[in-house]
Design an enzyme around this catalytic site. Structure first.
Site, PDB file in Angstrom:
ATOM      1  N   CYS A 182      -4.443  15.165   2.133  1.00 30.43           N
ATOM      2  CA  CYS A 182      -4.072  15.301   0.725  1.00 30.43           C
ATOM      3  C   CYS A 182      -5.270  14.874  -0.101  1.00 30.43           C
ATOM      4  O   CYS A 182      -5.720  13.735  -0.010  1.00 30.43           O
ATOM      5  CB  CYS A 182      -2.860  14.436   0.404  1.00 30.43           C
ATOM      6  SG  CYS A 182      -2.329  14.549  -1.325  1.00 30.43           S
ATOM      7  N   GLU A 215      -3.577  22.117  -1.648  1.00 27.28           N
ATOM      8  CA  GLU A 215      -4.438  22.345  -0.491  1.00 27.28           C
ATOM      9  C   GLU A 215      -5.240  23.618  -0.728  1.00 27.28           C
ATOM     10  O   GLU A 215      -4.867  24.462  -1.557  1.00 27.28           O
ATOM     11  CB  GLU A 215      -3.639  22.459   0.800  1.00 27.28           C
ATOM     12  CG  GLU A 215      -3.135  21.135   1.355  1.00 27.28           C
ATOM     13  CD  GLU A 215      -4.227  20.180   1.796  1.00 27.28           C
ATOM     14  OE1 GLU A 215      -5.420  20.578   1.757  1.00 27.28           O
ATOM     15  OE2 GLU A 215      -3.909  19.055   2.192  1.00 27.28           O
TER      16      GLU A 215
END
Length: 239
Positions: free
Chosen positions: A2, A108
């Site tokens: 992340c 992402e």
């Protein structure tokens, strides 16, 4: 992993996790934030000395208490859950300093054609995510104690794996949050929480490349977006 995430309304996120905002929380922390990057100050949920859930401000990027300086924080925004209990940088926090980072979603960047296209990932039921996190206190600076944290990650499931091979560990229900924060939870139970969410629990969609620049920070980053390059990865659950 992340590398960017969203906290739209910290008060709403606190309420969703039955937590209260600390009275000394910097006012800027209450502003909507749509593009949080490493080393930023973020809202983090933990237990105070009375066992009450509170939201405090911590820097994203863990600095171990024994570190000589704080320059390595940007490299430790994530910790692999498979090894955190043994790694010197994380093992003490794994045992004693666990937290939850509330988030509306995260980004992402899978490869799309000859470029990386940002995607936004959120819960399909509309509830916020609770990232399993570790925190520490570094006392080597001149400005007083530095509170820092990192997000635990796990191998992605097949669905998320088309975006990235790793995923933040998401505590998907109240029981998981309770178990992670409780100082009395057995080691085997904590390890059992370190997994990707079930298939179909999340929704994923491409978003504007403007999210690539951290100074861009507004709700427009989450608007529907259709990439004009090569086709995106095939996904089982899309918004």
């Amino acid at each position: 992993m992340c590398g960017r995430f969203v906290q739209k309304d910290l008060k709403d996120l606190a309420d969703a996790f039955d937590a209260r905002l600390r009275h000394d929380l910097p006012p800027r922390m209450l502003d909507p934030r749509f593009n949080i990057a490493p080393t930023a100050e973020i809202g983090v949920i933990g237990l105070d000395r009375a066992g009450i859930r509170t939201v405090t401000s911590m820097r994203w990027g863990l600095v171990p208490s024994w570190a000589n300086d704080a320059t390595g924080a940007a490299r430790m925004i994530n910790a692999r859950s498979e090894s955190a209990a043994e790694k010197p940088s994380f093992r003490d926090a794994w045992q004693k300093r666990r937290a939850v980072i509330p988030a509306d979603g995260f980004y992402e960047w899978p490869q799309t054609g000859d470029r990386k296209q940002p995607w936004y990932i959120a819960r399909g039921d509309g509830h916020p995510m609770g990232f399993a996190a570790l925190w520490d206190i570094w006392r080597g600076g001149e400005d007083g104690p530095l509170f820092t944290c990192c997000i635990l990650t796990a191998p992605a499931n097949d669905e998320l794996g088309r975006i990235h091979e790793r995923t933040p560990v998401m505590l998907m229900d109240a029981a998981a949050v309770d178990s992670w924060l409780s100082p009395n939870t057995p080691e085997i139970v904590r390890h059992g929480l370190m997994r990707a969410p079930a298939a179909g629990a999340l929704v994923l969609r491409p978003v504007t490349p403007l999210v690539n620049t951290v100074r861009n920070d507004n709700a427009d980053l989450l608007a529907p977006y259709q990439p004009d390059a090569a086709p995106a990865p095939a996904m089982g659950s899309l918004l």
